[in-house]
Write a protein that holds these residues in place. Structure first.
Motif, PDB file in Angstrom:
ATOM      1  N   THR A 108     -68.810 -46.399 -84.580  1.00 36.23           N
ATOM      2  CA  THR A 108     -69.532 -47.174 -83.556  1.00 36.23           C
ATOM      3  C   THR A 108     -69.615 -48.682 -83.847  1.00 36.23           C
ATOM      4  O   THR A 108     -69.890 -49.466 -82.940  1.00 36.23           O
ATOM      5  CB  THR A 108     -71.001 -46.681 -83.398  1.00 36.23           C
ATOM      6  OG1 THR A 108     -71.614 -46.719 -84.703  1.00 36.23           O
ATOM      7  CG2 THR A 108     -71.086 -45.303 -82.811  1.00 36.23           C
ATOM      8  N   TYR A 165     -68.434 -33.174 -75.190  1.00 33.50           N
ATOM      9  CA  TYR A 165     -69.883 -33.115 -74.943  1.00 33.50           C
ATOM     10  C   TYR A 165     -70.516 -34.505 -75.010  1.00 33.50           C
ATOM     11  O   TYR A 165     -71.554 -34.754 -74.416  1.00 33.50           O
ATOM     12  CB  TYR A 165     -70.561 -32.178 -75.944  1.00 33.50           C
ATOM     13  CG  TYR A 165     -70.310 -30.700 -75.685  1.00 33.50           C
ATOM     14  CD1 TYR A 165     -69.909 -30.247 -74.433  1.00 33.50           C
ATOM     15  CD2 TYR A 165     -70.498 -29.751 -76.696  1.00 33.50           C
ATOM     16  CE1 TYR A 165     -69.681 -28.898 -74.198  1.00 33.50           C
ATOM     17  CE2 TYR A 165     -70.277 -28.413 -76.473  1.00 33.50           C
ATOM     18  CZ  TYR A 165     -69.869 -27.984 -75.225  1.00 33.50           C
ATOM     19  OH  TYR A 165     -69.644 -26.651 -74.987  1.00 33.50           O
ATOM     20  N   MET A 166     -69.896 -35.415 -75.743  1.00 35.44           N
ATOM     21  CA  MET A 166     -70.410 -36.787 -75.802  1.00 35.44           C
ATOM     22  C   MET A 166     -69.932 -37.615 -74.609  1.00 35.44           C
ATOM     23  O   MET A 166     -70.241 -38.789 -74.512  1.00 35.44           O
ATOM     24  CB  MET A 166     -69.996 -37.459 -77.117  1.00 35.44           C
ATOM     25  CG  MET A 166     -70.808 -36.959 -78.305  1.00 35.44           C
ATOM     26  SD  MET A 166     -70.560 -37.925 -79.813  1.00 35.44           S
ATOM     27  CE  MET A 166     -69.082 -37.195 -80.443  1.00 35.44           C
TER      28      MET A 166
END
Ligand code: 1GP
Length: 254
Positions: A108, A165-166
């Motif tokens: 990230t 899912y993210m």
């Protein structure tokens, strides 16, 4: 604004699986870019990706993309190996997170730093979960990945499902640029079985028609090749790969 993403999706819907050509700015002279883009389109590729784990950025990437744009209307998608891989001349950027990195910078951190530039350049950001399989090549080394063993498709599948899912709309199984052989068709199959919403990209070590055929047959949506284009030439290598993809799609069990 999902122009490039929509284009990729409509090509995948039409063909079953598509080819995307990867250009490493360190290895492609901007003078050759026009020819590259023209020949790639003629040989049936659907988009161009520009980037590399150790590539230089800045003016080199800008010049390369400008050259590519003069050869065809293929969309140019950035595949940034680092913060310097962003160019305002591209159409889109894979907004990628190395899901199995051990260093949060590659998951990230780099993305946060790059985000303002991407917005300022008005680049289309396409969310991508990047998963590195052993041996991982330079990408695995640079991004400090805890590489997934070749013979453990179920480990790749849980990362791919987590990506879906993210909310990531693309999942990339990467074996490493220039490695000896691609990931196994079994791994593609196992991952495809659980990932039914995100598109599945496979790259790293694909050189032969038969390999592309098996990967397409196993369910990949996008096959990426870079090294083989440098080794065998643009038109010949891409025709071989797109031919293999077509065969593989025709042989899929319905
Ligand atoms: C690398 O998956 C791509 O990021 C392409 O790999 O260069 O081995 O085709 P190759």
């Amino acid at each position: 604004m999902r122009k490039v993403e929509n284009l990729l999706n409509s090509r995948i819907n039409e063909k079953g699986c598509i080819h995307v050509a990867l250009i490493d700015p360190d290895k492609c002279d901007p003078q050759l870019a026009k020819k590259f883009s023209r020949e790639a389109k003629g040989a049936g590729t659907s988009a161009l990706m520009v980037g590399g784990s150790t590539s230089m950025g800045g003016g080199l990437v800008d010049g390369l993309i400008k050259g590519l744009k003069t050869g065809s209307d293929l969309p140019v998608i950035l595949f940034p190996g680092n913060l310097f891989g962003i160019s305002k001349y591209a159409d889109a950027v894979w907004f990628m997170s190395v899901l199995n990195s051990t260093n949060p910078f590659y998951i990230t951190g780099a993305q946060a730093i790059a985000s303002r530039m991407i917005k300022a350049y008005n680049l289309e950001a396409i969310p991508l979960g990047y998963i590195i399989i052993s041996p991982g090549g330079t990408a695995g080394f640079i991004s400090q990945a805890n590489v997934i063993p070749y013979e453990k498709p179920e480990a790749a599948a849980i990362y791919a499902l987590a990506a879906q899912y993210m909310g990531m709309r693309f999942v990339y199984l990467e074996r490493g640029s220039g490695v000896e052989a691609p990931i196994s068709p079994t791994m593609v199959k196992v991952v495809k079985k659980v990932v039914n919403e995100a598109r599945l990209i496979v790259g790293g070590g694909i050189r032969r028609r038969e390999q592309a055929r098996e990967i397409a047959r196993a369910g990949a949506d996008i096959v990426v090749t870079g090294t083989v284009i440098e080794e065998k030439g643009i038109s010949a290598s891409i025709k071989e790969i797109t031919g293999g993809i077509e065969e593989g799609v025709n042989e899929r069990e319905v």
